[in-house]
Design a protein around this motif. Structure first.
Motif, PDB file in Angstrom:
ATOM      1  N   ASN A   1       0.848  -1.183   0.000  1.00  0.00           N
ATOM      2  CA  ASN A   1       0.000   0.000   0.000  1.00  0.00           C
ATOM      3  C   ASN A   1       0.888   1.239   0.000  1.00  0.00           C
ATOM      4  O   ASN A   1       1.585   1.508   0.988  1.00  0.00           O
ATOM      5  N   LEU A   2       0.888   1.959  -1.104  1.00  0.00           N
ATOM      6  CA  LEU A   2       1.734   3.146  -1.228  1.00  0.00           C
ATOM      7  C   LEU A   2       1.040   4.334  -0.576  1.00  0.00           C
ATOM      8  O   LEU A   2      -0.111   4.659  -0.901  1.00  0.00           O
ATOM      9  N   ILE A   3       1.757   4.996   0.340  1.00  0.00           N
ATOM     10  CA  ILE A   3       1.164   6.109   1.075  1.00  0.00           C
ATOM     11  C   ILE A   3       2.108   7.312   1.086  1.00  0.00           C
ATOM     12  O   ILE A   3       3.329   7.181   1.003  1.00  0.00           O
ATOM     13  N   ALA A   4       1.501   8.464   1.189  1.00  0.00           N
ATOM     14  CA  ALA A   4       2.174   9.747   1.415  1.00  0.00           C
ATOM     15  C   ALA A   4       1.053  10.707   1.744  1.00  0.00           C
ATOM     16  O   ALA A   4      -0.126  10.368   1.638  1.00  0.00           O
ATOM     17  N   GLN A   5       1.385  11.912   2.142  1.00  0.00           N
ATOM     18  CA  GLN A   5       0.315  12.878   2.356  1.00  0.00           C
ATOM     19  C   GLN A   5      -0.378  13.206   1.042  1.00  0.00           C
ATOM     20  O   GLN A   5      -1.570  13.479   1.005  1.00  0.00           O
ATOM     21  N   ASP A   6       0.377  13.160  -0.048  1.00  0.00           N
ATOM     22  CA  ASP A   6      -0.148  13.395  -1.388  1.00  0.00           C
ATOM     23  C   ASP A   6       0.662  12.513  -2.334  1.00  0.00           C
ATOM     24  O   ASP A   6       1.695  12.921  -2.855  1.00  0.00           O
ATOM     25  N   THR A   7       0.202  11.286  -2.535  1.00  0.00           N
ATOM     26  CA  THR A   7       0.975  10.303  -3.298  1.00  0.00           C
ATOM     27  C   THR A   7       1.181  10.738  -4.738  1.00  0.00           C
ATOM     28  O   THR A   7       2.214  10.434  -5.341  1.00  0.00           O
ATOM     29  N   THR A   8       0.229  11.468  -5.312  1.00  0.00           N
ATOM     30  CA  THR A   8       0.368  11.892  -6.705  1.00  0.00           C
ATOM     31  C   THR A   8       1.440  12.961  -6.898  1.00  0.00           C
ATOM     32  O   THR A   8       1.831  13.242  -8.029  1.00  0.00           O
TER      33      THR A   8
ATOM     34  N   LEU B   1      -2.988   5.069  -2.280  1.00  0.00           N
ATOM     35  CA  LEU B   1      -3.796   5.801  -1.318  1.00  0.00           C
ATOM     36  C   LEU B   1      -3.422   7.278  -1.331  1.00  0.00           C
ATOM     37  O   LEU B   1      -2.256   7.629  -1.529  1.00  0.00           O
ATOM     38  N   TYR B   2      -4.424   8.148  -1.145  1.00  0.00           N
ATOM     39  CA  TYR B   2      -4.264   9.593  -0.999  1.00  0.00           C
ATOM     40  C   TYR B   2      -3.790  10.254  -2.296  1.00  0.00           C
ATOM     41  O   TYR B   2      -2.673  10.746  -2.413  1.00  0.00           O
ATOM     42  N   LEU B   3      -4.666  10.252  -3.295  1.00  0.00           N
ATOM     43  CA  LEU B   3      -4.365  10.835  -4.604  1.00  0.00           C
ATOM     44  C   LEU B   3      -5.037  12.203  -4.722  1.00  0.00           C
ATOM     45  O   LEU B   3      -6.260  12.313  -4.631  1.00  0.00           O
ATOM     46  N   TYR B   4      -4.229  13.241  -4.948  1.00  0.00           N
ATOM     47  CA  TYR B   4      -4.783  14.585  -5.112  1.00  0.00           C
ATOM     48  C   TYR B   4      -5.440  14.657  -6.492  1.00  0.00           C
ATOM     49  O   TYR B   4      -4.822  14.326  -7.513  1.00  0.00           O
ATOM     50  N   PRO B   5      -6.698  15.107  -6.569  1.00  0.00           N
ATOM     51  CA  PRO B   5      -7.461  14.952  -7.816  1.00  0.00           C
ATOM     52  C   PRO B   5      -6.855  15.590  -9.053  1.00  0.00           C
ATOM     53  O   PRO B   5      -6.888  14.994 -10.130  1.00  0.00           O
ATOM     54  N   THR B   6      -6.305  16.799  -8.948  1.00  0.00           N
ATOM     55  CA  THR B   6      -5.797  17.463 -10.156  1.00  0.00           C
ATOM     56  C   THR B   6      -4.491  16.858 -10.649  1.00  0.00           C
ATOM     57  O   THR B   6      -4.038  17.203 -11.734  1.00  0.00           O
ATOM     58  N   ARG B   7      -3.881  15.982  -9.882  1.00  0.00           N
ATOM     59  CA  ARG B   7      -2.619  15.353 -10.298  1.00  0.00           C
ATOM     60  C   ARG B   7      -2.815  13.913 -10.770  1.00  0.00           C
ATOM     61  O   ARG B   7      -1.849  13.183 -10.945  1.00  0.00           O
ATOM     62  N   ILE B   8      -4.073  13.523 -10.942  1.00  0.00           N
ATOM     63  CA  ILE B   8      -4.353  12.198 -11.503  1.00  0.00           C
ATOM     64  C   ILE B   8      -4.328  12.334 -13.027  1.00  0.00           C
ATOM     65  O   ILE B   8      -5.277  12.824 -13.645  1.00  0.00           O
ATOM     66  N   SER B   9      -3.233  11.924 -13.616  1.00  0.00           N
ATOM     67  CA  SER B   9      -3.020  12.126 -15.051  1.00  0.00           C
ATOM     68  C   SER B   9      -3.667  11.004 -15.868  1.00  0.00           C
ATOM     69  O   SER B   9      -4.007   9.939 -15.349  1.00  0.00           O
ATOM     70  N   ASP B  10      -3.805  11.248 -17.165  1.00  0.00           N
ATOM     71  CA  ASP B  10      -4.289  10.201 -18.072  1.00  0.00           C
ATOM     72  C   ASP B  10      -3.338   9.012 -18.055  1.00  0.00           C
ATOM     73  O   ASP B  10      -3.783   7.857 -18.166  1.00  0.00           O
TER      74      ASP B  10
END
Length: 445
Positions: A195-202, A233-242
């Motif tokens: 499970n990959l984690i960070a405060q903002d994984t993206t 886990l914890y993906l910031y929406p605007t950094r979810i790329s195609d």
């Protein structure tokens, strides 16, 4: 080498748990004996959470409970570590003289030196810069089937309600090779799920030179033998790329599961939160993800009662949840935290109203979750077996790929045999609001 007994209590999120596991690994390497019995310990450690009000109260209660063992038990040293100490170092020092050492979020790697007195300061707290490496000692406290891997530390988003940048420092990524080597070692020890984690994984890799982003890391992790599931886990929406969406869609080992904390949907509230997206962008993103990734499970977290949230803004949020129908949802009541921009904002919402809004949202989500789970009845799902059920010795339990550890439901195995760590095909025969029940149809190893 010391033969003293140590008992560690870990509070808060999986990111905090990793820090606790590092402390345990370091102490074990230095000869300390580890125990889960507080009354038997010579040294008691609590790794605290200080993110929101409820977490602070839980941490203070744990400290006071452990302090009692200095009077009634064999405990000679009490250590308070983690987020609460990083945030309230002076207050804790003034109010809790029974605590022997206060250790911040950037000094936990020095735990062994601190408690033997090689570092004489009672307060060991500075600006966090440490990030653990693949060869940092670590003793897993999770079941022997999965582990959390922290890909970065800190945060640079500066949401107006959040204290994490103060507590954890600015965002800083681990090198790709460090993460890959850690995952390889975990797999060699039987771990099936990373499970990959960070405060903002993206945001992973954005602070490093070269092409070291999340997609680059994932391409290397999927090649590790023994790893069955990789969960984001914890993906910031605007950094979810195609590219990321395509990778999740195409790579069998990457769980079709996306944890995307949205916090709210109202444009004005999002602006006040310093969240950099619009409601239209959120609708488009979720539509794109569901269109590209078959059977994708989407989890989000929301905040109710943020300053300025009136009935109109809340009803828009509730309507959004009912229309989007998230697979998983966590709701937080806004916690007014000192030293954050939101603390001084106008329009603070009374606690009674926060609670009402929280309950209505969770009631709506329970119905949605039950509906989605019932649609799984009759299907065959791949499940990671975690062992004997906590509630009955006659049942096994596990999780299918759409259930993250700790925060989602579990899958009960009502018929069939398997061992912890096995991947089994399960025929789902029943569903509750959050949990599933299934029967083994095939063993995958």
């Amino acid at each position: 080498m010391s033969r003293k007994k140590v008992c560690l209590t870990s509070l808060g999120c999986p990111k905090n748990l990793v820090d606790s596991e590092v402390m345990l690994g370091i102490l074990k390497n230095r000869g300390y004996r580890l125990t889960t019995e507080e009354a038997e310990a010579d040294i008691l450690i609590v790794n605290t959470c200080g993110f929101i009000g409820d977490a602070k109260e839980e941490s203070i209660a744990a400290i006071l409970k452990l302090a009692g063992y200095k009077k009634t038990g064999r405990c000679k040293i009490l250590v308070v570590a983690g987020c609460l100490t990083q945030r309230y170092r002076q207050e804790l020092s003034d109010e809790l003289p029974e605590v022997d050492y206060l250790i911040g979020t950037g000094e936990y790697q020095n735990i062994a030196d601190i408690i033997v007195g090689n570092r004489m300061e009672r307060i060991n707290i500075g600006r966090p810069t440490f990030v653990y490496d693949y060869d940092t000692p670590r003793l897993l406290s999770t079941p022997d089937t999965y582990a959390y891997v922290k890909v970065a530390e800190g945060c640079s988003n500066y949401c107006t309600y959040c204290t994490i940048p103060q507590i954890r420092g600015d965002f800083r990524s681990r090198p790709v090779e460090s993460i890959v080597r850690e995952a390889r070692e975990l797999a060699s020890n039987g771990i099936k799920e990373i499970n990959l984690i960070a405060q903002d994984t993206t945001s992973y890799g954005r602070d490093m030179e070269g092409d070291n982003g999340l997609c680059d890391l994932l391409r290397k992790l999927v090649g590790i033998a023994g790893v069955e599931w990789i969960r984001l886990l914890y993906l910031y929406p605007t950094r979810i790329s195609d590219n990321l969406i395509g990778l999740i869609r195409d790579e069998e080992k990457i769980c079709k599961y996306m944890d995307i904390p949205l916090q709210h949907i109202d444009p004005r509230i999002l602006g006040s939160m310093n969240r950099h997206y619009t409601s239209t962008e959120i609708w488009d993103l979720i539509e794109k993800i569901r269109g590209e990734i078959a059977d994708v499970v989407i989890r989000t977290s929301l905040i109710v009662g943020f300053p300025g949230e009136g009935d109109v803004e809340y009803e828009d949020l509730l309507s959004f949840v009912k229309k989007i129908r998230f697979d998983r949802l966590g709701v937080f009541r806004y916690s007014r935290e000192e030293d954050t921009p939101a603390y001084g904002m106008e329009g603070q919402v009374p606690e009674r109203i926060k609670e009402e809004r929280y309950k209505r949202l969770m009631e709506a989500q329970a119905e949605i979750s039950h509906y989605r789970n019932k649609k799984l009845v009759g299907r065959r799902l791949k499940v990671l077996v975690e062992g004997i059920c906590d509630e009955s010795e006659f049942l096994l339990q596990g999780r299918y790929w759409g259930q993250a550890p700790d925060v989602d439901g579990i899958t009960y195995i009502a018929n069939g045999t398997a061992s912890s760590g096995d991947m089994v095909d399960l025929h789902i025969v029943n569903a509750g609001e959050y949990d599933l029940v299934g029967e083994v149809t095939g063993l995958q190893g």
